[in-house]
Design a protein around this motif. Structure first.
Motif, short mmCIF file in Angstrom:
data_model
loop_
_atom_site.label_atom_id
_atom_site.label_comp_id
_atom_site.label_asym_id
_atom_site.label_seq_id
_atom_site.Cartn_x
_atom_site.Cartn_y
_atom_site.Cartn_z
N VAL A 179 0.82 -1.21 0.00
CA VAL A 179 0.00 0.00 0.00
C VAL A 179 0.85 1.26 0.00
O VAL A 179 0.32 2.37 -0.08
CB VAL A 179 -0.95 0.02 1.22
CG1 VAL A 179 -1.97 -1.10 1.11
CG2 VAL A 179 -0.16 -0.09 2.53
N GLY A 180 2.17 1.11 0.13
CA GLY A 180 3.05 2.26 0.15
C GLY A 180 4.50 1.85 0.23
O GLY A 180 4.82 0.65 0.25
N THR A 181 5.38 2.83 0.23
CA THR A 181 6.81 2.55 0.30
C THR A 181 7.43 3.28 1.48
O THR A 181 6.79 4.10 2.14
CB THR A 181 7.51 2.99 -1.00
OG1 THR A 181 7.42 4.42 -1.11
CG2 THR A 181 6.88 2.33 -2.22
N MET A 182 8.70 3.00 1.71
CA MET A 182 9.41 3.62 2.83
C MET A 182 9.55 5.13 2.65
O MET A 182 9.76 5.86 3.62
CB MET A 182 10.81 3.00 2.95
CG MET A 182 10.81 1.53 3.29
SD MET A 182 10.77 1.23 5.04
CE MET A 182 12.51 1.32 5.42
N ASP A 183 9.42 5.61 1.44
CA ASP A 183 9.59 7.04 1.16
C ASP A 183 8.40 7.87 1.60
O ASP A 183 8.52 9.09 1.78
CB ASP A 183 9.85 7.26 -0.33
CG ASP A 183 11.10 6.54 -0.80
OD1 ASP A 183 12.06 6.47 0.00
OD2 ASP A 183 11.13 6.05 -1.95
N ASN A 184 7.24 7.24 1.71
CA ASN A 184 6.02 8.01 2.03
C ASN A 184 5.18 7.33 3.11
O ASN A 184 3.97 7.17 2.96
CB ASN A 184 5.18 8.24 0.77
CG ASN A 184 4.76 6.92 0.12
OD1 ASN A 184 5.16 5.85 0.55
ND2 ASN A 184 3.93 7.03 -0.90
N ILE A 185 5.83 6.93 4.19
CA ILE A 185 5.14 6.18 5.25
C ILE A 185 4.02 7.02 5.87
O ILE A 185 2.88 6.55 6.00
CB ILE A 185 6.13 5.75 6.35
CG1 ILE A 185 7.10 4.71 5.80
CG2 ILE A 185 5.38 5.17 7.55
CD1 ILE A 185 8.16 4.27 6.79
N ILE A 198 3.38 -2.49 12.34
CA ILE A 198 4.22 -3.59 12.81
C ILE A 198 5.55 -3.52 12.06
O ILE A 198 5.57 -3.69 10.83
CB ILE A 198 3.55 -4.96 12.58
CG1 ILE A 198 2.11 -4.95 13.08
CG2 ILE A 198 4.37 -6.07 13.23
CD1 ILE A 198 1.96 -4.65 14.52
N VAL A 199 6.63 -3.26 12.76
CA VAL A 199 7.94 -3.14 12.14
C VAL A 199 8.56 -4.53 12.01
O VAL A 199 8.90 -5.16 13.00
CB VAL A 199 8.86 -2.22 12.95
CG1 VAL A 199 10.23 -2.10 12.28
CG2 VAL A 199 8.23 -0.84 13.11
N SER A 200 8.69 -5.02 10.78
CA SER A 200 9.19 -6.38 10.55
C SER A 200 10.41 -6.38 9.63
O SER A 200 10.56 -7.27 8.80
CB SER A 200 8.08 -7.26 9.96
OG SER A 200 7.73 -6.81 8.66
N PRO A 209 13.34 4.32 8.68
CA PRO A 209 13.04 5.75 8.53
C PRO A 209 12.51 6.33 9.84
O PRO A 209 11.30 6.47 10.03
CB PRO A 209 11.99 5.77 7.43
CG PRO A 209 11.31 4.45 7.54
CD PRO A 209 12.31 3.47 8.05
N VAL A 210 13.40 6.68 10.72
CA VAL A 210 13.04 7.07 12.09
C VAL A 210 12.10 8.28 12.10
O VAL A 210 11.11 8.30 12.84
CB VAL A 210 14.32 7.37 12.90
CG1 VAL A 210 13.94 7.86 14.30
CG2 VAL A 210 15.20 6.14 12.98
#
Length: 451
Positions: A179-185, A198-200, A209-210
């Protein structure tokens, strides 16, 4: 305890109160008459407590209790019969708790019908807005897929809402459910509106991406580690994904002097009680073992205890005297080495009565990991990570792994039982010990897991 089970228990408690009120109304035609007013808070609380205990005993509140209507009806009926017996005996011993036969029967019938309807309808709560909690998994690698598969298998009110793709993880198939990527959490969660992230991620250093996750956290979304989420849902630890720092910084794994003191007091009290209650049976069991097959009555074997110190375990002999003439092997299903009397003793767990003397002597605890043989321990320590950590506590006659998983007879089984053992050590408490003792009673009565 997971939220849906709390809601299920709360619903049953309210249903018990309503059933008793309706039972009084059916019997007396009023809730305010002199006879009706004699039934007070203590009678109501005891009535509800017995019904909840009976429901627990027939496993209406277990994590795997997704029963069809027929099985649900049978379990509710058995639970009501058990409740009736307990209440009848209690009213005889404690007359002050009596609520009257007519009221009792009416209330039990009303409660049984209501409980079947309530338990059948409770899964539909997951579609009610505000009840079902949306879960987004950050990371679509193997661990993330494992968490996704877990969600529908466990009783919970979580709904999987999709993956936030991590490039380093690699997709599970053709970007399925992404549903999305790390760039637009933050943009993704603002659109999806999940309750939890849930961070997996298998590797977080330099990847996590803190700032984006912190924005999500401060906006009211719970952020939870996949290993902790797995523990919460299953009652076990995902051993193969744990690293040493997780053990160091996670909550739990803390045993105080008071806990050790209470544990020893409980062990002595339970072992003495068990020995006294079993004393009339022990000579009969000894005679049956002796007549059934040649060899000693008691079976003595070296096992590994706390701190990996060896001790001698005592049980009634259930196998032929030459069962291990070719060396140590795990017991298997329908093991031909088990004698006729031994089969009965194993099924009823009566062969384990002499272990109470091990508990009294301090070699074992009443509740703890199952003690294993030195030959197997050395092999399992080489093949299973953190296996030796189970020896930080005394082994037990019963334990969390014993009541949650059937008899283990392989390295794979030992790994699965270790997950439960480490969960017990991490979450050690008075409540958990009492829960395990009640679960053990059910296991013994229903004859589950014996070989």
């Amino acid at each position: 305890m997971r939220k849906p089970l709390i809601i299920l228990l709360s619903g049953d408690f309210l249903l018990a109160c309503l059933s008793l009120a309706l039972g009084i109304l059916v019997r007396f035609g009023t809730l305010t008459g002199s006879e009706a007013s004699e039934i007070g808070g203590w009678q109501l609380a005891f009535f509800a407590a017995v019904l909840l205990f009976s429901g627990f005993f027939v496993e209406l509140y277990s994590a795997s209790s997704d029963y069809r209507k027929t099985e649900l009806t049978v379990r509710v009926f058995i639970g009501l019969c058990l409740a009736f017996l307990i209440l009848s005996a209690s009213y005889y011993i404690f007359p002050s708790l009596l609520i009257g036969r007519g009221v009792l029967l009416s209330a039990l019938v009303i409660f049984g019908i209501g409980q079947i309807v309530w338990h059948s309808a409770s899964p539909m709560l997951n579609v009610v807005p505000g009840f079902a909690q949306k879960v987004v998994i950050l990371g679509n690698g193997a661990l993330g897929k494992q968490i996704e598969d877990l969600i529908p298998r466990e009783r919970n009110n979580f709904v999987f809402a999709g993956y936030i793709k991590a490039a380093a993880e690699g997709p599970m198939g053709p970007d399925k459910n992404v549903v999305g990527t790390m760039d637009n959490i933050f943009e993704t969660v603002s659109r999806i509106k999940p309750n939890k992230i849930i961070v997996s991620l298998a590797e977080r250093r330099g990847v996590l991406p803190v700032k984006e996750i912190l924005k999500c956290k401060l906006s009211g979304i719970e952020v939870i580690d996949a290993l902790n989420f797995y523990e919460r849902l299953t009652g076990k630890l995902l051993v193969e994904n744990i690293n040493p720092s997780w053990f160091i910084f996670s909550s739990g794994f803390r045993v105080t002097r008071f806990m050790c003191f209470y544990k020893r007091v409980l062990d002595v009290a339970l072992s003495l009680t068990g020995i006294i209650l079993a004393s009339p049976l022990m000579p009969l069991i000894a005679l049956a073992v002796r007549l059934d097959s040649p060899g000693p009555v008691f079976f003595k074997q070296e096992r590994v205890g706390k701190g990996e110190q060896a001790f001698t375990l005592i049980k009634f002999r259930t196998m032929r005297n030459d069962a291990e003439k070719n060396g140590a092997v795990w017991a298997c299903k329908n093991d031909p080495r088990v004698t006729r009397v031994g089969h009965i003793l194993r099924k009823t767990r009566l062969d384990e009565i002499p272990q109470l003397f091990n508990v009294l002597r301090g070699d074992m605890s009443f509740v703890g990991p199952r003690p294993e043989r030195p030959e197997f321990v050395e092999t399992l320590k080489e093949k299973i990570p953190y296996y030796s950590k189970r020896h930080f506590v005394k082994p037990g006659v019963t334990g969390w792994a014993q009541v949650r998983y059937p008899y283990g007879a392989s390295v794979e089984d030992s790994l699965e039982k270790l997950r439960y053992d480490l969960y017990y050590i991490k979450n050690f408490s008075v409540f958990l010990d009492i829960l395990i003792i009640f679960e053990t009673i059910k296991v013994v009565l229903f004859g589950r897991g014996a070989r």
